[in-house]
Design an enzyme around this catalytic site. Sequence first.
Site, PDB file in Angstrom:
ATOM      1  N   GLY A 320       0.885  -1.354  -0.140  1.00 23.56           N
ATOM      2  CA  GLY A 320      -0.099   0.064  -0.003  1.00 23.56           C
ATOM      3  C   GLY A 320       0.840   1.255  -0.044  1.00 23.56           C
ATOM      4  N   SER A 321       0.511   2.176   0.776  1.00 28.53           N
ATOM      5  CA  SER A 321       0.842   3.515   0.511  1.00 28.53           C
ATOM      6  C   SER A 321       2.330   3.752   1.091  1.00 28.53           C
ATOM      7  CB  SER A 321       0.116   4.582   1.323  1.00 28.53           C
ATOM      8  OG  SER A 321      -1.328   4.548   0.834  1.00 28.53           O
ATOM      9  N   THR A 322       2.746   2.974   1.875  1.00 31.70           N
ATOM     10  CA  THR A 322       4.167   2.862   2.049  1.00 31.70           C
ATOM     11  C   THR A 322       5.047   3.129   0.757  1.00 31.70           C
ATOM     12  OG1 THR A 322       4.271   0.597   2.431  1.00 31.70           O
ATOM     13  CG2 THR A 322       4.280   2.160   4.383  1.00 31.70           C
TER      14      THR A 322
END
Lengths: 634, 94
Positions: A320-322
């Site tokens: 995801g956003s990492t």
Amino acid sequence: MLPAVCVLRALGHSGGMSFLRHFWKDQRRRGDREAGPVFQPRRSPVQQRRIKVNPSRGLVDSSEAVVGEHFRVVVTMFALTLCFAIVGGKLAFVALMPPVEPQPSIREMPKEALRRGNIYDRNGVLLAATLKVYSLYADPKRVLDAAEAANKIPAVLPGVSPVHLLAQLTDPTRRFIWVKRRMTPDEAAKVHALGLPGFEFRDEFVRIYPHRGMAGNLLGGVDVDNNGLAGVERAFDSTLKAGEDVHLALDVRLQELFRKRVEDAVEKSGAKAGMGLVMYAPTREIVAMVSLPDFDPNHFGKATPDERFNRVTLGSYEMGSTFKLFTLAQALDEGKVTPNTLIDCRVPIQIGKYTIKDYHAKKSILTAQEVLRYSSNIGAAHIADMSGPEAQKEFLAKLGMLAPLPVGVAEVGNVRYPDNWGRIQSFTIAFGHGIAVTPVHLVAAVAALADGYFGTPSVLKGGVLDKIKPVRVVAASTLAQIHDLMRDVVVNGSGRQAEVLGFDVGGKTGTAEKIGARGYDHSKNMVSFVGLLPVKNPKYVTLVMLDEPKKGFETGGKSAAPAVGLFYKDLVQLEGLAPDMEEVAAFKKMLERNHLREDNPWSIYMLSQMRIQRGEAGGVPLSASPASTEGFND
Amino acid sequence: MKNGLMLLAVGLSVAAFAGMMRVKTDVQTMDRERYKLVLERADLRESKRVLEAEWALVASPDRLEALAAGRGYIPGTALAIVPLDPSATVAVSP
């Protein structure tokens, strides 16, 4: 000898011995003439009587007897000299010549059985050891008084049933019974003191893990024959079997603190699993690793497959956003954007049959910094599009994302990425979908953004397993910008719960939908937070991930970031790191002015507000800070 | 002269025999000592292993934490730190 005989023959003698005899006889006669008998042997009364009876044994033939005696003396001396020569020669040989190999001992020395080596943490705390234990058995035929034994033994061995023992001892068909296996030395001494006939001990070796389940998945376990089955026990099986010890980078104190924080987060968020690891950035040593649910290695056989699954090294997940960190870092490093470059995030991106939209839609034009702060998928996709799929793939490969990453445990997870890495794929990978990596990959890559170098992480003390020289992946000039972006996420963005008073913390949250039977399942998330402490000159990189947290905790900022923040508070206390006292004093005044306590939920927002007003966090300005100089060097 | 030689030879023989017996008994004594030392070393190693394991168990972080909690000790936070020079922070305001 032969030349002497020849010489004697030449002189007219018949042989060596007769020559000597004649020589002594001549000498004797000459002596008789000159000074009378030279040698008057002492004779016992018996010998004197014999001479009287038989005069031929007396003085009549005394010269012959003397010659014979002298001859025997010479022969004896010759024999003794020969013996001394042999002994002397042997002594000289022993003294002067070094032995080719050690001589065997007179007595066979007792040999200690080769045991499996121990495992220690970075501070020398024992994590696994092989101990000798004693098992008590009995031959009922040799037990004199079964009733007495059945009374006395349970008194010193709690857990042994007197009734059961008596039944076994009085069973006429039995010749062997186990009374108790794996006793402690103390228990064995007590039984021994009883002096009961018919009871014997057998030595056995058992693998013990004093810290029980604290680092179960990392250590792994062994079978009954002490063969490594999982974790470090399996990865270093040959080393341990050879009796050598293994020293891990793990710190039991940090491991305990970290495990507790992850456990609490799992419990609080209702997640079905939790995982995380802490890496010491300068050496890439993994100092703590947690995968929940886990198991007690002392009872490895009882662990379920789910408990044995090491999610940190074996599980691969869409993060995801990492991943937006890497998208931004690449664009900054390539000079495609600056933190202030404007990105249009007003409308979702339609590409093929896919629509890319934001979870927290701002529907506005954002700066690159705000794209990360608000975790905009649309913004990340636009930024990735500036570099293109090929460059993106190359950059992620440099960060070690496209190959398995062995760290020193037997369980090594594969990575999954699209074979056809096109524009659509680059869009989704920009915000961490369409590519699955292990948590170790993520932490290693974030550590590369912390100091600019990629180094292989390791569970071994001392760091990198393969000793390959770290490779620079991000220019030093870009690092300060990346650090500011990560600090901004914690001060202004979704990672606020990870703030630690007096310290400079940075990071990035991640929330990824899990893949179900029909594509992505919106109700099941994998949430995470990866943080740096401190952002300037990073020392610790920490990741916490939660699998399927319940509603209310479904984002990384709500569930994973607080766990990292609480762990960092523990860590700074444990390590004795000095906080920025100006910030601490200012915050204290603010709390007093507002009549609030430190544990008030709003205090974290007040801290953020105060930091923005002061323009610094943990004593570090919020504007671009100098790049890290610690860690690896060119 | 001859008697002297003979006595010397006999004396040397006796001395050599006695010396060799002495060496032999010394070797046997030392061998027994070595045997005992090897056993003692094995016992000490075993004791060390057990003590090391016991220490790891006794000094495990969770046990120490429980002990500290039982005595009412709580970890210090940044706010609990009092600077030695209060004037250094007087001028600071948010």
